[in-house]
Motif scaffolding. Sequence first.
Motif, PDB file in Angstrom:
ATOM      1  N   SER A  74       2.496  20.771 -21.005  1.00 29.70           N
ATOM      2  CA  SER A  74       3.254  21.965 -21.361  1.00 29.70           C
ATOM      3  C   SER A  74       3.991  21.736 -22.675  1.00 29.70           C
ATOM      4  O   SER A  74       4.487  20.654 -22.941  1.00 29.70           O
ATOM      5  CB  SER A  74       4.263  22.276 -20.253  1.00 29.70           C
ATOM      6  OG  SER A  74       5.064  23.359 -20.627  1.00 29.70           O
ATOM      7  N   THR A  75       4.065  22.784 -23.482  1.00 31.08           N
ATOM      8  CA  THR A  75       4.774  22.675 -24.752  1.00 31.08           C
ATOM      9  C   THR A  75       6.080  23.463 -24.727  1.00 31.08           C
ATOM     10  O   THR A  75       6.646  23.733 -25.759  1.00 31.08           O
ATOM     11  CB  THR A  75       3.895  23.182 -25.911  1.00 31.08           C
ATOM     12  OG1 THR A  75       3.543  24.541 -25.647  1.00 31.08           O
ATOM     13  CG2 THR A  75       2.651  22.333 -26.072  1.00 31.08           C
ATOM     14  N   ASN A  76       6.520  23.857 -23.504  1.00 37.60           N
ATOM     15  CA  ASN A  76       7.790  24.563 -23.433  1.00 37.60           C
ATOM     16  C   ASN A  76       8.523  24.238 -22.145  1.00 37.60           C
ATOM     17  O   ASN A  76       7.975  23.623 -21.240  1.00 37.60           O
ATOM     18  CB  ASN A  76       7.587  26.073 -23.587  1.00 37.60           C
ATOM     19  CG  ASN A  76       6.711  26.670 -22.507  1.00 37.60           C
ATOM     20  OD1 ASN A  76       6.803  26.315 -21.353  1.00 37.60           O
ATOM     21  ND2 ASN A  76       5.850  27.585 -22.875  1.00 37.60           N
ATOM     22  N   GLN A  77       9.766  24.632 -22.100  1.00 35.91           N
ATOM     23  CA  GLN A  77      10.583  24.531 -20.908  1.00 35.91           C
ATOM     24  C   GLN A  77      11.249  25.886 -20.700  1.00 35.91           C
ATOM     25  O   GLN A  77      11.188  26.742 -21.573  1.00 35.91           O
ATOM     26  CB  GLN A  77      11.598  23.396 -21.046  1.00 35.91           C
ATOM     27  CG  GLN A  77      12.341  23.353 -22.351  1.00 35.91           C
ATOM     28  CD  GLN A  77      12.997  22.004 -22.608  1.00 35.91           C
ATOM     29  OE1 GLN A  77      13.270  21.242 -21.690  1.00 35.91           O
ATOM     30  NE2 GLN A  77      13.262  21.699 -23.843  1.00 35.91           N
ATOM     31  N   THR A  78      11.865  26.088 -19.544  1.00 40.13           N
ATOM     32  CA  THR A  78      12.408  27.404 -19.226  1.00 40.13           C
ATOM     33  C   THR A  78      13.913  27.338 -19.019  1.00 40.13           C
ATOM     34  O   THR A  78      14.407  26.486 -18.287  1.00 40.13           O
ATOM     35  CB  THR A  78      11.736  27.979 -17.957  1.00 40.13           C
ATOM     36  OG1 THR A  78      10.333  28.066 -18.201  1.00 40.13           O
ATOM     37  CG2 THR A  78      12.274  29.356 -17.626  1.00 40.13           C
ATOM     38  N   ASP A 130      11.496  31.085 -22.219  1.00 43.30           N
ATOM     39  CA  ASP A 130      10.874  29.802 -22.532  1.00 43.30           C
ATOM     40  C   ASP A 130      11.392  29.334 -23.877  1.00 43.30           C
ATOM     41  O   ASP A 130      11.665  30.150 -24.762  1.00 43.30           O
ATOM     42  CB  ASP A 130       9.351  29.939 -22.596  1.00 43.30           C
ATOM     43  CG  ASP A 130       8.748  30.288 -21.248  1.00 43.30           C
ATOM     44  OD1 ASP A 130       9.364  29.980 -20.216  1.00 43.30           O
ATOM     45  OD2 ASP A 130       7.646  30.878 -21.236  1.00 43.30           O
ATOM     46  N   TYR A 131      11.519  28.016 -24.026  1.00 39.85           N
ATOM     47  CA  TYR A 131      11.894  27.440 -25.314  1.00 39.85           C
ATOM     48  C   TYR A 131      11.158  26.117 -25.493  1.00 39.85           C
ATOM     49  O   TYR A 131      10.675  25.527 -24.520  1.00 39.85           O
ATOM     50  CB  TYR A 131      13.418  27.303 -25.464  1.00 39.85           C
ATOM     51  CG  TYR A 131      14.108  26.383 -24.481  1.00 39.85           C
ATOM     52  CD1 TYR A 131      14.493  25.099 -24.858  1.00 39.85           C
ATOM     53  CD2 TYR A 131      14.422  26.798 -23.192  1.00 39.85           C
ATOM     54  CE1 TYR A 131      15.155  24.256 -23.983  1.00 39.85           C
ATOM     55  CE2 TYR A 131      15.083  25.971 -22.322  1.00 39.85           C
ATOM     56  CZ  TYR A 131      15.453  24.697 -22.718  1.00 39.85           C
ATOM     57  OH  TYR A 131      16.113  23.862 -21.842  1.00 39.85           O
ATOM     58  N   PRO A 132      11.030  25.643 -26.727  1.00 41.93           N
ATOM     59  CA  PRO A 132      10.162  24.498 -27.011  1.00 41.93           C
ATOM     60  C   PRO A 132      10.645  23.179 -26.410  1.00 41.93           C
ATOM     61  O   PRO A 132      11.853  22.936 -26.287  1.00 41.93           O
ATOM     62  CB  PRO A 132      10.199  24.391 -28.545  1.00 41.93           C
ATOM     63  CG  PRO A 132      10.704  25.700 -29.023  1.00 41.93           C
ATOM     64  CD  PRO A 132      11.587  26.231 -27.947  1.00 41.93           C
ATOM     65  N   ASN A 185       8.333  29.202 -32.634  1.00 44.17           N
ATOM     66  CA  ASN A 185       9.335  28.888 -31.611  1.00 44.17           C
ATOM     67  C   ASN A 185      10.211  30.093 -31.303  1.00 44.17           C
ATOM     68  O   ASN A 185      10.476  30.405 -30.138  1.00 44.17           O
ATOM     69  CB  ASN A 185      10.209  27.714 -32.057  1.00 44.17           C
ATOM     70  CG  ASN A 185       9.426  26.429 -32.140  1.00 44.17           C
ATOM     71  OD1 ASN A 185       8.471  26.216 -31.401  1.00 44.17           O
ATOM     72  ND2 ASN A 185       9.813  25.567 -33.054  1.00 44.17           N
ATOM     73  N   MET A 217       8.244  32.637 -29.272  1.00 47.43           N
ATOM     74  CA  MET A 217       8.101  32.225 -27.879  1.00 47.43           C
ATOM     75  C   MET A 217       9.323  32.662 -27.069  1.00 47.43           C
ATOM     76  O   MET A 217       9.198  33.213 -25.978  1.00 47.43           O
ATOM     77  CB  MET A 217       7.955  30.698 -27.766  1.00 47.43           C
ATOM     78  CG  MET A 217       7.956  30.198 -26.327  1.00 47.43           C
ATOM     79  SD  MET A 217       8.322  28.435 -26.079  1.00 47.43           S
ATOM     80  CE  MET A 217       7.464  27.622 -27.358  1.00 47.43           C
ATOM     81  N   ILE A 218      10.490  32.422 -27.621  1.00 52.35           N
ATOM     82  CA  ILE A 218      11.729  32.753 -26.919  1.00 52.35           C
ATOM     83  C   ILE A 218      11.848  34.261 -26.737  1.00 52.35           C
ATOM     84  O   ILE A 218      12.091  34.751 -25.628  1.00 52.35           O
ATOM     85  CB  ILE A 218      12.934  32.168 -27.673  1.00 52.35           C
ATOM     86  CG1 ILE A 218      12.883  30.631 -27.586  1.00 52.35           C
ATOM     87  CG2 ILE A 218      14.250  32.718 -27.134  1.00 52.35           C
ATOM     88  CD1 ILE A 218      13.814  29.908 -28.533  1.00 52.35           C
TER      89      ILE A 218
END
Length: 177
Positions: free
Chosen positions: A24-28, A37-39, A166, A169-170
């Motif tokens: 995964s390239t993100n976290q929540t 989601d953010y990087p 980035n 994504m957010i």
Amino acid sequence: MKRYIFLVLAILAVVVFASGCTTSTNQTYNESGVSFDYPMGWTKLSASQMSTEVEGAAPMVAAVADEDSISNNTYQTLVAVQKTNSTGTLDEGVSASKSALLGAGAVVVSESNLTVDGSTAREFTYTMKIGSVDKKESIIIFEKNNYIYAITLSAKASDFDGQKENFDMIVKSFKVT
């Protein structure tokens, strides 16, 4: 026969990557009534790390920052979310935010409309000097469930465009919970 084995292995690799069995390239972030989601490599900021430069601004309910952007003990690339009771129209909220920033020395460079979590939103991008740092920021303002939300995307002016993926994504994953 060797060609068939190679072909089967190639197809298997494509299926594994397409099914999401990759890192995964993100976290929540999921607190304070918002989620997004953010990087990976970014950090969630605590309430004590969140501050607002503009007098009269709404309190921040969420903030994340790029760990690699620290300069002079300050995160240079970050995203902050503010929330306040809706007391007027969206246009009035946008106008008040712009006025406060213009009063603090910001120069608006673009404006646009978009949708965030199914709601009409207004975005304006501006530049300003904060301390000795030339910053470029976008504020996205929208109304949802009788609250006004403001998402601030901030980076050094020279780094802002490089953070587009980035920031997108957010914003695209942002939900009021």
